[in-house]
Motif scaffolding. Structure first.
Motif, PDB file in Angstrom:
ATOM      1  N   GLU A  73      -6.295   8.576  -0.336  1.00 35.12           N
ATOM      2  CA  GLU A  73      -6.379   7.386  -1.177  1.00 35.12           C
ATOM      3  C   GLU A  73      -5.196   6.476  -0.915  1.00 35.12           C
ATOM      4  N   VAL A  74      -5.422   5.183  -1.143  1.00 34.53           N
ATOM      5  CA  VAL A  74      -4.389   4.170  -0.963  1.00 34.53           C
ATOM      6  C   VAL A  74      -4.281   3.375  -2.252  1.00 34.53           C
ATOM      7  N   LEU A  75      -3.096   3.357  -2.823  1.00 32.63           N
ATOM      8  CA  LEU A  75      -2.823   2.569  -4.021  1.00 32.63           C
ATOM      9  C   LEU A  75      -2.272   1.221  -3.580  1.00 32.63           C
ATOM     10  N   CYS A  76      -2.943   0.134  -3.974  1.00 35.78           N
ATOM     11  CA  CYS A  76      -2.553  -1.225  -3.582  1.00 35.78           C
ATOM     12  C   CYS A  76      -2.024  -1.963  -4.806  1.00 35.78           C
TER      13      CYS A  76
ATOM     14  N   LEU B 182       4.678   8.143   2.528  1.00 36.81           N
ATOM     15  CA  LEU B 182       4.301   8.896   3.726  1.00 36.81           C
ATOM     16  C   LEU B 182       4.761  10.344   3.651  1.00 36.81           C
ATOM     17  N   GLU B 183       6.031  10.543   3.343  1.00 36.31           N
ATOM     18  CA  GLU B 183       6.549  11.907   3.277  1.00 36.31           C
ATOM     19  C   GLU B 183       5.948  12.681   2.102  1.00 36.31           C
ATOM     20  N   ASP B 184       5.598  11.979   1.032  1.00 36.48           N
ATOM     21  CA  ASP B 184       5.017  12.655  -0.130  1.00 36.48           C
ATOM     22  C   ASP B 184       3.669  13.286   0.194  1.00 36.48           C
ATOM     23  N   VAL B 185       2.919  12.689   1.123  1.00 40.39           N
ATOM     24  CA  VAL B 185       1.608  13.246   1.475  1.00 40.39           C
ATOM     25  C   VAL B 185       1.689  14.130   2.717  1.00 40.39           C
ATOM     26  N   GLY B 186       2.902  14.283   3.285  1.00 40.01           N
ATOM     27  CA  GLY B 186       3.082  15.192   4.405  1.00 40.01           C
ATOM     28  C   GLY B 186       3.154  14.566   5.774  1.00 40.01           C
TER      29      GLY B 186
ATOM     30  N   VAL C  87      -1.827   3.368   9.845  1.00 36.81           N
ATOM     31  CA  VAL C  87      -0.576   2.714   9.466  1.00 36.81           C
ATOM     32  C   VAL C  87      -0.092   1.889  10.657  1.00 36.81           C
ATOM     33  N   ALA C  88       0.041   0.594  10.454  1.00 36.03           N
ATOM     34  CA  ALA C  88       0.468  -0.323  11.520  1.00 36.03           C
ATOM     35  C   ALA C  88       1.426  -1.349  10.933  1.00 36.03           C
TER      36      ALA C  88
ATOM     37  N   ALA D 231       0.825  -1.206   0.000  1.00 36.18           N
ATOM     38  CA  ALA D 231       0.000   0.000   0.000  1.00 36.18           C
ATOM     39  C   ALA D 231       0.861   1.259   0.000  1.00 36.18           C
ATOM     40  N   THR D 232       0.435   2.230  -0.823  1.00 38.31           N
ATOM     41  CA  THR D 232       1.101   3.528  -0.906  1.00 38.31           C
ATOM     42  C   THR D 232       0.058   4.628  -0.747  1.00 38.31           C
ATOM     43  N   LEU D 233       0.337   5.596   0.116  1.00 38.35           N
ATOM     44  CA  LEU D 233      -0.589   6.703   0.320  1.00 38.35           C
ATOM     45  C   LEU D 233      -0.495   7.709  -0.821  1.00 38.35           C
TER      46      LEU D 233
END
Length: 449
Positions: free
Chosen positions: A239-242, A405-409, A259-260, A231-233
Protein backbone atom coordinates in the motif's frame (compact mmCIF):
# COMPACT_ATOMS: atom_id res chain seq x y z
CA UNK A 1 3.45 9.62 -40.88
CA UNK A 2 3.27 13.41 -41.12
CA UNK A 3 4.17 15.52 -38.12
CA UNK A 4 1.28 17.19 -36.29
CA UNK A 5 1.00 20.98 -36.43
CA UNK A 6 2.71 22.79 -33.54
CA UNK A 7 0.69 23.65 -30.47
CA UNK A 8 0.20 27.37 -29.78
CA UNK A 9 2.91 28.60 -27.46
CA UNK A 10 2.22 29.20 -23.78
CA UNK A 11 4.72 32.06 -23.81
CA UNK A 12 3.84 35.76 -23.84
CA UNK A 13 3.79 37.26 -27.33
CA UNK A 14 6.91 39.33 -26.69
CA UNK A 15 9.03 36.39 -25.53
CA UNK A 16 12.45 36.06 -27.24
CA UNK A 17 12.05 34.01 -30.41
CA UNK A 18 15.20 32.01 -29.66
CA UNK A 19 13.60 30.60 -26.54
CA UNK A 20 10.10 30.22 -27.98
CA UNK A 21 9.84 26.48 -27.37
CA UNK A 22 6.43 24.89 -27.67
CA UNK A 23 4.49 22.41 -25.60
CA UNK A 24 3.82 18.99 -27.15
CA UNK A 25 0.53 18.52 -28.95
CA UNK A 26 -1.96 15.91 -27.83
CA UNK A 27 -1.59 14.23 -31.21
CA UNK A 28 2.15 13.85 -30.77
CA UNK A 29 1.75 12.55 -27.23
CA UNK A 30 -0.65 9.85 -28.41
CA UNK A 31 2.26 8.26 -30.26
CA UNK A 32 3.20 6.69 -26.92
CA UNK A 33 0.24 4.38 -27.40
CA UNK A 34 -3.22 5.08 -28.76
CA UNK A 35 -6.15 4.43 -26.48
CA UNK A 36 -9.72 3.52 -27.58
CA UNK A 37 -11.86 6.46 -28.72
CA UNK A 38 -13.08 8.50 -25.76
CA UNK A 39 -16.73 8.97 -25.04
CA UNK A 40 -18.13 12.49 -25.21
CA UNK A 41 -18.08 12.66 -21.42
CA UNK A 42 -14.43 11.70 -21.26
CA UNK A 43 -13.50 14.16 -23.98
CA UNK A 44 -15.42 16.97 -22.29
CA UNK A 45 -13.63 16.30 -18.99
CA UNK A 46 -10.21 16.05 -20.66
CA UNK A 47 -10.65 19.38 -22.47
CA UNK A 48 -11.89 21.02 -19.27
CA UNK A 49 -8.89 19.72 -17.33
CA UNK A 50 -6.40 20.76 -20.01
CA UNK A 51 -7.91 24.26 -20.07
CA UNK A 52 -7.48 24.56 -16.31
CA UNK A 53 -3.88 23.36 -16.56
CA UNK A 54 -3.08 25.82 -19.34
CA UNK A 55 -4.53 28.76 -17.40
CA UNK A 56 -2.65 27.67 -14.29
CA UNK A 57 0.64 27.28 -16.17
CA UNK A 58 0.42 30.74 -17.70
CA UNK A 59 -0.43 32.36 -14.38
CA UNK A 60 2.41 30.54 -12.66
CA UNK A 61 0.21 28.88 -10.07
CA UNK A 62 -0.19 25.23 -9.18
CA UNK A 63 -3.02 23.72 -11.15
CA UNK A 64 -6.15 22.68 -9.25
CA UNK A 65 -6.09 19.18 -7.85
CA UNK A 66 -8.80 17.92 -10.16
CA UNK A 67 -9.53 14.60 -8.57
CA UNK A 68 -9.88 16.06 -5.07
CA UNK A 69 -12.50 18.70 -5.90
CA UNK A 70 -16.09 17.68 -5.23
CA UNK A 71 -17.55 18.47 -8.64
CA UNK A 72 -14.67 17.43 -10.88
CA UNK A 73 -13.84 14.51 -8.57
CA UNK A 74 -17.30 13.11 -9.17
CA UNK A 75 -16.77 13.48 -12.91
CA UNK A 76 -13.48 11.63 -12.55
CA UNK A 77 -15.23 8.74 -10.84
CA UNK A 78 -17.82 8.63 -13.61
CA UNK A 79 -15.02 8.61 -16.14
CA UNK A 80 -13.39 5.68 -14.41
CA UNK A 81 -16.67 3.82 -14.78
CA UNK A 82 -16.95 4.93 -18.40
CA UNK A 83 -13.47 3.62 -19.13
CA UNK A 84 -14.66 0.26 -17.86
CA UNK A 85 -17.46 0.29 -20.40
CA UNK A 86 -20.28 1.55 -18.16
CA UNK A 87 -20.61 5.26 -18.85
CA UNK A 88 -21.95 7.48 -16.09
CA UNK A 89 -21.70 4.91 -13.28
CA UNK A 90 -19.44 4.96 -10.25
CA UNK A 91 -16.75 2.29 -9.90
CA UNK A 92 -17.85 -1.17 -8.87
CA UNK A 93 -17.33 -2.40 -5.32
CA UNK A 94 -14.14 -4.25 -6.20
CA UNK A 95 -12.49 -1.00 -7.39
CA UNK A 96 -12.46 0.66 -3.97
CA UNK A 97 -12.12 -1.12 -0.64
CA UNK A 98 -12.52 0.50 2.77
CA UNK A 99 -9.70 -0.33 5.16
CA UNK A 100 -10.76 -1.75 8.48
CA UNK A 101 -8.62 0.64 10.53
CA UNK A 102 -8.72 3.76 8.33
CA UNK A 103 -11.38 6.24 7.28
CA UNK A 104 -9.87 6.69 3.83
CA UNK A 105 -10.82 4.20 1.09
CA UNK A 106 -8.14 2.01 -0.41
CA UNK A 107 -8.01 2.32 -4.20
CA UNK A 108 -6.61 -0.53 -6.27
CA UNK A 109 -4.03 -0.08 -9.03
CA UNK A 110 -1.88 -2.40 -11.07
CA UNK A 111 1.12 -0.08 -10.72
CA UNK A 112 1.96 2.92 -8.56
CA UNK A 113 5.03 4.89 -9.60
CA UNK A 114 6.59 7.14 -6.96
CA UNK A 115 8.44 9.95 -8.69
CA UNK A 116 7.51 12.03 -11.73
CA UNK A 117 10.90 12.37 -13.40
CA UNK A 118 12.25 10.87 -16.60
CA UNK A 119 12.32 7.26 -15.44
CA UNK A 120 9.02 7.35 -13.55
CA UNK A 121 7.04 8.95 -16.36
CA UNK A 122 8.46 6.59 -18.98
CA UNK A 123 7.63 3.59 -16.78
CA UNK A 124 4.08 4.78 -16.06
CA UNK A 125 3.21 5.52 -19.68
CA UNK A 126 4.59 2.21 -20.93
CA UNK A 127 2.58 0.29 -18.32
CA UNK A 128 -0.56 2.20 -19.28
CA UNK A 129 0.08 1.42 -22.94
CA UNK A 130 0.03 -2.26 -21.98
CA UNK A 131 -3.42 -1.81 -20.46
CA UNK A 132 -2.52 -1.46 -16.78
CA UNK A 133 -4.18 0.88 -14.30
CA UNK A 134 -1.41 3.27 -13.26
CA UNK A 135 -0.94 6.19 -10.88
CA UNK A 136 2.08 8.50 -10.56
CA UNK A 137 2.75 10.11 -7.18
CA UNK A 138 5.04 13.13 -7.38
CA UNK A 139 5.71 15.67 -4.67
CA UNK A 140 8.69 18.07 -4.52
CA UNK A 141 9.83 18.99 -1.05
CA UNK A 142 11.10 22.60 -1.11
CA UNK A 143 14.85 23.14 -1.00
CA UNK A 144 16.37 24.85 2.09
CA UNK A 145 16.11 28.10 0.12
CA UNK A 146 12.42 27.43 -0.56
CA UNK A 147 12.49 26.40 -4.23
CA UNK A 148 10.05 23.82 -5.60
CA UNK A 149 8.73 22.92 -9.04
CA UNK A 150 6.26 20.91 -11.07
CA UNK A 151 6.07 17.56 -12.82
CA UNK A 152 9.02 16.35 -14.88
CA UNK A 153 11.87 15.74 -12.46
CA UNK A 154 15.30 17.29 -12.06
CA UNK A 155 16.30 17.47 -15.72
CA UNK A 156 13.27 19.46 -16.84
CA UNK A 157 12.93 21.77 -13.87
CA UNK A 158 16.34 22.38 -12.29
CA UNK A 159 18.82 20.49 -14.45
CA UNK A 160 19.57 19.96 -18.12
CA UNK A 161 16.84 22.12 -19.63
CA UNK A 162 17.28 25.42 -17.73
CA UNK A 163 21.05 24.92 -17.72
CA UNK A 164 21.18 24.64 -21.51
CA UNK A 165 18.91 27.66 -21.96
CA UNK A 166 21.17 29.77 -19.73
CA UNK A 167 24.28 28.47 -21.47
CA UNK A 168 22.67 29.51 -24.76
CA UNK A 169 22.10 32.99 -23.32
CA UNK A 170 25.80 33.18 -22.40
CA UNK A 171 26.87 31.98 -25.86
CA UNK A 172 24.65 34.58 -27.53
CA UNK A 173 26.41 37.31 -25.56
CA UNK A 174 29.79 36.01 -26.65
CA UNK A 175 28.61 35.86 -30.27
CA UNK A 176 27.49 39.48 -30.17
CA UNK A 177 30.91 40.55 -28.85
CA UNK A 178 32.62 38.61 -31.64
CA UNK A 179 30.28 39.89 -34.36
CA UNK A 180 32.32 43.03 -35.17
CA UNK A 181 35.18 40.85 -36.44
CA UNK A 182 32.72 39.36 -38.93
CA UNK A 183 31.48 42.69 -40.24
CA UNK A 184 28.47 43.22 -37.99
CA UNK A 185 28.09 46.80 -36.76
CA UNK A 186 27.08 46.28 -33.16
CA UNK A 187 27.76 48.40 -30.09
CA UNK A 188 31.12 50.03 -29.58
CA UNK A 189 33.88 47.51 -29.13
CA UNK A 190 34.72 48.62 -25.59
CA UNK A 191 31.15 49.14 -24.36
CA UNK A 192 29.69 46.38 -22.18
CA UNK A 193 26.57 44.50 -23.16
CA UNK A 194 23.54 44.90 -20.93
CA UNK A 195 21.88 41.68 -19.83
CA UNK A 196 18.62 41.33 -17.89
CA UNK A 197 18.77 38.39 -15.51
CA UNK A 198 15.07 38.73 -14.52
CA UNK A 199 14.02 38.58 -18.20
CA UNK A 200 16.12 35.46 -18.74
CA UNK A 201 14.71 33.74 -15.66
CA UNK A 202 11.16 34.63 -16.68
CA UNK A 203 11.68 33.11 -20.12
CA UNK A 204 13.31 29.97 -18.73
CA UNK A 205 10.60 29.47 -16.12
CA UNK A 206 7.81 29.97 -18.66
CA UNK A 207 9.36 27.29 -20.84
CA UNK A 208 9.63 24.94 -17.85
CA UNK A 209 5.96 25.50 -17.02
CA UNK A 210 5.02 24.64 -20.58
CA UNK A 211 6.96 21.39 -20.15
CA UNK A 212 5.19 20.67 -16.85
CA UNK A 213 1.88 21.17 -18.63
CA UNK A 214 2.96 18.89 -21.46
CA UNK A 215 3.85 16.07 -19.08
CA UNK A 216 0.54 16.36 -17.25
CA UNK A 217 -1.34 16.35 -20.52
CA UNK A 218 0.61 13.29 -21.66
CA UNK A 219 -0.35 11.42 -18.50
CA UNK A 220 -4.02 12.29 -19.02
CA UNK A 221 -3.85 11.14 -22.63
CA UNK A 222 -2.27 7.85 -21.54
CA UNK A 223 -4.95 7.44 -18.82
CA UNK A 224 -2.37 7.63 -16.03
CA UNK A 225 -3.57 9.33 -12.86
CA UNK A 226 -1.27 12.06 -11.55
CA UNK A 227 -1.32 12.50 -7.77
CA UNK A 228 0.54 15.54 -6.44
CA UNK A 229 1.22 14.01 -3.03
CA UNK A 230 4.11 12.70 -0.96
CA UNK A 231 4.06 8.90 -0.99
CA UNK A 232 4.93 6.56 1.88
CA UNK A 233 5.09 2.77 1.61
CA UNK A 234 3.02 0.75 4.09
CA UNK A 235 1.73 -2.77 4.63
CA UNK A 236 4.91 -4.47 3.50
CA UNK A 237 5.09 -2.35 0.35
CA UNK A 238 1.62 -3.34 -0.84
CA UNK A 239 0.00 0.00 0.00
CA UNK A 240 0.99 3.60 -0.63
CA UNK A 241 -0.16 6.43 1.62
CA UNK A 242 -0.39 9.71 -0.33
CA UNK A 243 -0.51 13.00 1.56
CA UNK A 244 -0.76 16.29 -0.36
CA UNK A 245 0.33 19.77 0.68
CA UNK A 246 -3.02 20.43 2.36
CA UNK A 247 -2.80 17.28 4.47
CA UNK A 248 -5.43 15.34 2.53
CA UNK A 249 -4.77 11.62 2.40
CA UNK A 250 -5.37 8.87 -0.14
CA UNK A 251 -4.53 5.19 0.24
CA UNK A 252 -3.54 3.13 -2.79
CA UNK A 253 -3.12 -0.63 -3.03
CA UNK A 254 -0.80 -1.75 -5.84
CA UNK A 255 0.25 -5.04 -7.35
CA UNK A 256 3.63 -3.41 -8.01
CA UNK A 257 5.36 -0.23 -6.86
CA UNK A 258 8.22 1.46 -8.71
CA UNK A 259 10.34 3.97 -6.79
CA UNK A 260 11.88 6.55 -9.14
CA UNK A 261 12.48 9.53 -6.87
CA UNK A 262 15.98 10.39 -8.06
CA UNK A 263 18.27 12.54 -5.94
CA UNK A 264 18.71 16.00 -4.46
CA UNK A 265 21.80 18.14 -3.75
CA UNK A 266 23.94 17.56 -0.68
CA UNK A 267 24.71 20.46 1.64
CA UNK A 268 27.60 21.41 3.92
CA UNK A 269 25.79 20.45 7.11
CA UNK A 270 29.03 20.14 9.12
CA UNK A 271 30.00 23.81 8.84
CA UNK A 272 28.15 26.94 10.03
CA UNK A 273 25.90 28.37 7.33
CA UNK A 274 26.46 25.41 5.05
CA UNK A 275 22.71 24.85 4.58
CA UNK A 276 20.74 27.94 5.54
CA UNK A 277 22.89 30.59 3.82
CA UNK A 278 23.64 28.86 0.52
CA UNK A 279 21.80 27.89 -2.62
CA UNK A 280 22.17 24.87 -4.89
CA UNK A 281 21.32 24.00 -8.48
CA UNK A 282 17.75 23.57 -7.19
CA UNK A 283 17.58 27.35 -6.75
CA UNK A 284 19.89 28.97 -9.30
CA UNK A 285 17.59 28.91 -12.32
CA UNK A 286 14.71 30.65 -10.55
CA UNK A 287 16.58 33.35 -8.61
CA UNK A 288 14.60 36.59 -8.90
CA UNK A 289 17.75 38.75 -9.16
CA UNK A 290 21.23 38.23 -10.56
CA UNK A 291 23.49 36.27 -8.18
CA UNK A 292 26.38 38.73 -8.60
CA UNK A 293 29.78 37.65 -7.33
CA UNK A 294 29.26 33.91 -6.83
CA UNK A 295 31.34 31.20 -5.18
CA UNK A 296 30.63 27.71 -6.49
CA UNK A 297 31.82 25.16 -3.94
CA UNK A 298 32.68 21.85 -5.59
CA UNK A 299 34.82 20.54 -8.42
CA UNK A 300 32.26 18.39 -10.27
CA UNK A 301 30.49 19.10 -13.52
CA UNK A 302 27.55 20.86 -11.83
CA UNK A 303 29.82 23.40 -10.13
CA UNK A 304 31.82 24.01 -13.31
CA UNK A 305 28.72 24.31 -15.49
CA UNK A 306 27.13 26.83 -13.13
CA UNK A 307 30.33 28.86 -12.86
CA UNK A 308 30.74 28.81 -16.65
CA UNK A 309 27.26 30.07 -17.44
CA UNK A 310 27.40 32.72 -14.72
CA UNK A 311 30.72 34.01 -16.05
CA UNK A 312 29.28 34.06 -19.56
CA UNK A 313 26.38 36.18 -18.30
CA UNK A 314 28.75 38.74 -16.81
CA UNK A 315 29.02 37.56 -13.20
CA UNK A 316 32.23 37.33 -11.18
CA UNK A 317 32.40 33.53 -10.84
CA UNK A 318 34.72 31.66 -8.44
CA UNK A 319 35.14 27.89 -8.00
CA UNK A 320 36.41 26.27 -4.79
CA UNK A 321 37.93 22.83 -5.48
CA UNK A 322 39.01 20.47 -2.70
CA UNK A 323 41.01 17.94 -4.73
CA UNK A 324 40.97 18.26 -8.52
CA UNK A 325 38.35 19.36 -11.03
CA UNK A 326 36.12 16.71 -12.61
CA UNK A 327 37.78 13.91 -10.65
CA UNK A 328 35.16 11.41 -11.87
CA UNK A 329 36.29 12.05 -15.44
CA UNK A 330 39.57 11.64 -17.30
CA UNK A 331 42.26 13.43 -15.27
CA UNK A 332 43.89 15.13 -18.24
CA UNK A 333 40.56 16.36 -19.65
CA UNK A 334 39.49 17.69 -16.25
CA UNK A 335 42.68 19.77 -16.02
CA UNK A 336 42.19 21.06 -19.56
CA UNK A 337 38.63 22.17 -18.82
CA UNK A 338 39.71 24.02 -15.66
CA UNK A 339 42.63 25.66 -17.47
CA UNK A 340 40.37 26.83 -20.27
CA UNK A 341 37.80 28.23 -17.85
CA UNK A 342 40.55 30.05 -15.94
CA UNK A 343 41.88 31.57 -19.19
CA UNK A 344 38.39 32.96 -19.87
CA UNK A 345 38.20 34.62 -16.46
CA UNK A 346 36.71 32.09 -14.01
CA UNK A 347 38.72 32.20 -10.77
CA UNK A 348 39.70 28.91 -9.09
CA UNK A 349 40.59 28.26 -5.45
CA UNK A 350 42.48 24.97 -5.58
CA UNK A 351 43.11 22.70 -2.58
CA UNK A 352 40.60 24.69 -0.52
CA UNK A 353 38.07 23.44 2.03
CA UNK A 354 35.28 25.69 3.37
CA UNK A 355 35.25 26.19 7.14
CA UNK A 356 32.39 28.65 7.75
CA UNK A 357 29.83 30.75 5.91
CA UNK A 358 28.32 33.75 7.69
CA UNK A 359 26.65 37.03 6.91
CA UNK A 360 29.08 39.86 6.37
CA UNK A 361 28.72 43.05 8.43
CA UNK A 362 26.60 45.78 6.91
CA UNK A 363 23.33 45.94 5.03
CA UNK A 364 24.59 44.67 1.69
CA UNK A 365 23.46 41.10 2.29
CA UNK A 366 26.84 39.68 1.34
CA UNK A 367 28.25 36.43 2.70
CA UNK A 368 31.67 35.97 4.25
CA UNK A 369 33.28 32.63 3.47
CA UNK A 370 36.23 31.26 5.41
CA UNK A 371 38.25 28.41 3.96
CA UNK A 372 41.41 26.48 4.70
CA UNK A 373 44.29 26.25 2.24
CA UNK A 374 45.11 22.52 2.11
CA UNK A 375 48.04 22.87 -0.29
CA UNK A 376 50.39 22.96 2.71
CA UNK A 377 48.68 20.11 4.55
CA UNK A 378 45.92 19.90 7.21
CA UNK A 379 47.38 22.84 9.16
CA UNK A 380 47.00 25.24 6.26
CA UNK A 381 46.20 28.90 6.65
CA UNK A 382 42.68 30.29 6.78
CA UNK A 383 41.47 32.81 4.20
CA UNK A 384 38.28 34.82 3.86
CA UNK A 385 36.42 36.64 1.11
CA UNK A 386 32.95 38.06 0.59
CA UNK A 387 30.42 36.99 -2.04
CA UNK A 388 26.89 37.91 -3.04
CA UNK A 389 25.90 34.25 -3.49
CA UNK A 390 27.36 30.91 -2.44
CA UNK A 391 26.29 27.90 -4.50
CA UNK A 392 26.97 24.43 -3.14
CA UNK A 393 27.55 21.59 -5.63
CA UNK A 394 29.27 18.88 -3.59
CA UNK A 395 27.33 15.87 -4.83
CA UNK A 396 23.83 14.47 -4.63
CA UNK A 397 22.01 12.11 -2.30
CA UNK A 398 19.21 9.66 -2.97
CA UNK A 399 15.71 11.02 -2.27
CA UNK A 400 14.50 8.30 0.09
CA UNK A 401 13.94 10.09 3.39
CA UNK A 402 10.52 9.69 5.01
CA UNK A 403 9.16 7.25 2.44
CA UNK A 404 8.93 4.29 4.84
CA UNK A 405 11.31 2.20 2.74
CA UNK A 406 13.23 0.70 5.64
CA UNK A 407 10.02 0.22 7.63
CA UNK A 408 8.69 -2.19 4.99
CA UNK A 409 12.05 -3.94 4.58
CA UNK A 410 13.57 -2.26 1.50
CA UNK A 411 17.35 -2.53 1.74
CA UNK A 412 19.36 0.69 1.41
CA UNK A 413 23.07 0.66 0.62
CA UNK A 414 24.99 1.72 3.78
CA UNK A 415 27.42 3.97 1.89
CA UNK A 416 25.33 5.61 -0.82
CA UNK A 417 21.92 5.48 0.89
CA UNK A 418 20.45 4.30 -2.40
CA UNK A 419 18.09 1.36 -2.87
CA UNK A 420 19.78 -1.98 -3.46
CA UNK A 421 18.32 -3.74 -6.49
CA UNK A 422 18.92 -6.88 -8.51
CA UNK A 423 19.42 -7.19 -12.24
CA UNK A 424 15.68 -6.83 -12.79
CA UNK A 425 15.46 -3.63 -10.68
CA UNK A 426 13.68 -5.61 -7.91
CA UNK A 427 14.35 -4.58 -4.32
CA UNK A 428 14.50 -6.80 -1.26
CA UNK A 429 10.69 -6.52 -0.93
CA UNK A 430 8.61 -8.49 -3.45
CA UNK A 431 6.60 -6.23 -5.72
CA UNK A 432 8.71 -3.13 -5.00
CA UNK A 433 11.18 -1.96 -7.67
CA UNK A 434 13.58 0.97 -8.05
CA UNK A 435 14.90 2.64 -11.20
CA UNK A 436 17.08 5.63 -12.02
CA UNK A 437 19.33 7.63 -9.72
CA UNK A 438 17.71 6.25 -6.56
CA UNK A 439 18.96 2.72 -7.36
CA UNK A 440 22.45 1.78 -6.20
CA UNK A 441 24.98 0.92 -8.87
CA UNK A 442 22.82 2.03 -11.78
CA UNK A 443 23.71 4.64 -14.44
CA UNK A 444 22.91 8.08 -13.12
CA UNK A 445 21.09 11.01 -14.69
CA UNK A 446 18.94 10.98 -17.80
CA UNK A 447 19.80 7.53 -19.30
CA UNK A 448 17.21 5.96 -16.97
CA UNK A 449 14.43 7.28 -19.22
Amino acid sequence: MTSPPPCPSLWPLDAPSGLLLRAPTLASMKRVGRQPRQSRLELRFSLYAILLLAISSVLGNEAPTLRRSKVVGAAALRLRGASSGVAGETPTSDAIHVADDEDEPVEDYDLVVIGGGSGGLACAQEAARLGKKVAVCDFVRPSPAGSSWGLGGTCVNVGCIPKKLMHQAALLGAAVRDARAYGWETTAEDSPLDHSWPALVQGVQMHIKSQNFGYRSALMTADVEYINSFATLQEGGKEVLCRDGDGEVRRLRARAVVVATGGRPRYLDKIPGGRDLVISSDDLFSLPKAPGKTLCIGGGYIALECAGLLHGLGMDAHVMVRSRPLREFDCHMGDLVAERMASLGVKFLHKAVPVAIERAPGDGGRLRVTWKDMSQGPSGEHHTDEYDTVLVAVGRRAETKGMGLEDVGVELHPASGKIVTGEDEATSVPGVYAIGDVAHGRPELHPAS
